[in-house]
Design an enzyme around this catalytic site. Sequence first.
Site, PDB file in Angstrom:
ATOM      1  N   ARG A 179      -8.036  -7.275  11.508  1.00  0.00           N
ATOM      2  CA  ARG A 179      -8.100  -7.454  12.954  1.00  0.00           C
ATOM      3  C   ARG A 179      -8.137  -9.040  13.336  1.00  0.00           C
ATOM      4  O   ARG A 179      -7.389  -9.453  13.982  1.00  0.00           O
ATOM      5  CB  ARG A 179      -9.178  -6.846  13.732  1.00  0.00           C
ATOM      6  CG  ARG A 179      -8.950  -5.328  13.883  1.00  0.00           C
ATOM      7  CD  ARG A 179     -10.058  -4.605  14.477  1.00  0.00           C
ATOM      8  NE  ARG A 179     -11.206  -4.389  13.591  1.00  0.00           N
ATOM      9  CZ  ARG A 179     -12.346  -3.752  13.967  1.00  0.00           C
ATOM     10  NH1 ARG A 179     -12.436  -3.588  15.159  1.00  0.00           N
ATOM     11  NH2 ARG A 179     -13.307  -3.618  13.143  1.00  0.00           N
ATOM     12  N   CYS A 223     -12.074  -5.704  20.271  1.00  0.00           N
ATOM     13  CA  CYS A 223     -11.731  -4.817  21.335  1.00  0.00           C
ATOM     14  C   CYS A 223     -11.080  -3.514  21.093  1.00  0.00           C
ATOM     15  O   CYS A 223     -11.155  -2.590  21.639  1.00  0.00           O
ATOM     16  CB  CYS A 223     -11.311  -5.448  22.570  1.00  0.00           C
ATOM     17  SG  CYS A 223      -9.424  -6.102  22.126  1.00  0.00           S
ATOM     18  N   CYS A 238     -11.157 -13.083  17.406  1.00  0.00           N
ATOM     19  CA  CYS A 238     -11.176 -11.514  17.629  1.00  0.00           C
ATOM     20  C   CYS A 238     -12.465 -11.021  18.014  1.00  0.00           C
ATOM     21  O   CYS A 238     -13.417 -11.365  17.763  1.00  0.00           O
ATOM     22  CB  CYS A 238     -10.948 -10.960  16.147  1.00  0.00           C
ATOM     23  SG  CYS A 238     -11.156  -9.144  16.273  1.00  0.00           S
ATOM     24  N   GLN A 261       0.908  -1.167   0.003  1.00  0.00           N
ATOM     25  CA  GLN A 261       0.087  -0.093  -0.100  1.00  0.00           C
ATOM     26  C   GLN A 261       0.867   1.324  -0.060  1.00  0.00           C
ATOM     27  O   GLN A 261       1.670   1.583   0.836  1.00  0.00           O
ATOM     28  CB  GLN A 261      -0.836   0.015   1.180  1.00  0.00           C
ATOM     29  CG  GLN A 261      -2.183   1.115   1.208  1.00  0.00           C
ATOM     30  CD  GLN A 261      -2.703   1.078   2.467  1.00  0.00           C
ATOM     31  OE1 GLN A 261      -2.382   1.088   3.573  1.00  0.00           O
ATOM     32  NE2 GLN A 261      -4.098   0.592   2.228  1.00  0.00           N
ATOM     33  N   TYR A 269      -6.307  10.160   5.588  1.00  0.00           N
ATOM     34  CA  TYR A 269      -5.139  10.459   4.970  1.00  0.00           C
ATOM     35  C   TYR A 269      -5.084  11.498   3.893  1.00  0.00           C
ATOM     36  O   TYR A 269      -6.132  11.825   3.557  1.00  0.00           O
ATOM     37  CB  TYR A 269      -4.267   9.292   4.684  1.00  0.00           C
ATOM     38  CG  TYR A 269      -4.034   8.499   6.123  1.00  0.00           C
ATOM     39  CD1 TYR A 269      -3.415   9.093   7.161  1.00  0.00           C
ATOM     40  CD2 TYR A 269      -4.584   7.174   5.996  1.00  0.00           C
ATOM     41  CE1 TYR A 269      -3.585   8.397   8.189  1.00  0.00           C
ATOM     42  CE2 TYR A 269      -4.665   6.407   7.457  1.00  0.00           C
ATOM     43  CZ  TYR A 269      -3.982   7.092   8.510  1.00  0.00           C
ATOM     44  OH  TYR A 269      -4.012   6.117   9.541  1.00  0.00           O
TER      45      TYR A 269
END
Length: 370
Positions: free
Chosen positions: A323, A348, A345, A100, A172
């Site tokens: 995540r 949190c 997952c 990226q 961004y």
Amino acid sequence: MSILLDPFTIRNLEIRNRFVRSATYDGFANENGHVSDAQIKLFSDLADGGAGLIIAGIAYVHYTGQISPHQNSIAGDQFISGFEKVTKAVHERGAKIAIQLFHGGKEAKYLKTKNILPLAPSIVDNAPYYSGEYREITDSEIWEVINAFGDGAIRAKEAGFDAVQVHGAHAYLLSQFLSPFTNRRQDQWGGSLQNRLRLHYEIYKNIRKKVGEDYPVFIKIGVQDGFIGGLQLDEGKESAKLLAKLGFDSLEISQGLRGKRYEETEYKAHIDSLNKEAYYREWCREIKSQLDVPIMIVGGLRTLSLMEEIVQNKEADCVSLCRPFICEPGLVNDWETNEHKKPKCISCNKCVDAIYKGKPINCILTTPQV
């Protein structure tokens, strides 16, 4: 066998399945922006774990885009050799990998430690979700950044990455230009949607000119800001259509500028029921229905049957997770043998908190907290 485990092709890039590890900042780069052994292990584990396409996160293309001291750089040829080790490790394990390309815009607050002010499209007084000094980027600096994205793509190709993804989402630089809230310019880079999207256009053209017609170029696009008064979905969907028509080979659909943490950001917390998953599904469905370009859905994906339904209904082509892979890099392999497996997952966001505290990304379920 699940449709998600079928091979899939984007442009001329064949991926062994439709699972994408969505790009994220990991905080494991060394203080000079070079690849570390910890990163080679991170990406090796993801490839061993079955992910089809891994997107390595936020490599800054220009020194003015750096947001962290432990962020990867692709702003010079000296970084190529380190990335070659990453791509080699991933390819040896049967996965594909993209990188990226990133510029933080006014979020590059780390620059102040070097007595440099971050850059933004415009100065916005009393912005509700932002504090800190920055300055307006000049026309010549915009062109310098555009050229840096193209040069970053060349280096990525030389390092063996199978594709590049332009970061056009979240808080961004590209989202700052696209949003009418942060872009108040009166020149060719501001005003109309076409002008606010001009930076995306010029970056794509610069990259494509340098890497050639056959190299896959993706974009992660924020199609709506997280707060009222920012980019609205109608303009976001039109932007996606225009970027697909321009030539981007795949669009990953996400949010634009961030509002309140965490409910008005791309990393929503407490995804503890099926109806909270896939929170950008409607956006993907609407965009996919009007485009032929492959769409990646991201955002709270946890349940395999739901992901299968989305792909079978042609609401998206690939499923992109972050995540859950932090906690379980072998999740895809697990799903191959147990389609009813629920990821560990718990959404949190302690992994996100670690990043904000300047620590490498980690999961409280697998890493002791200190």
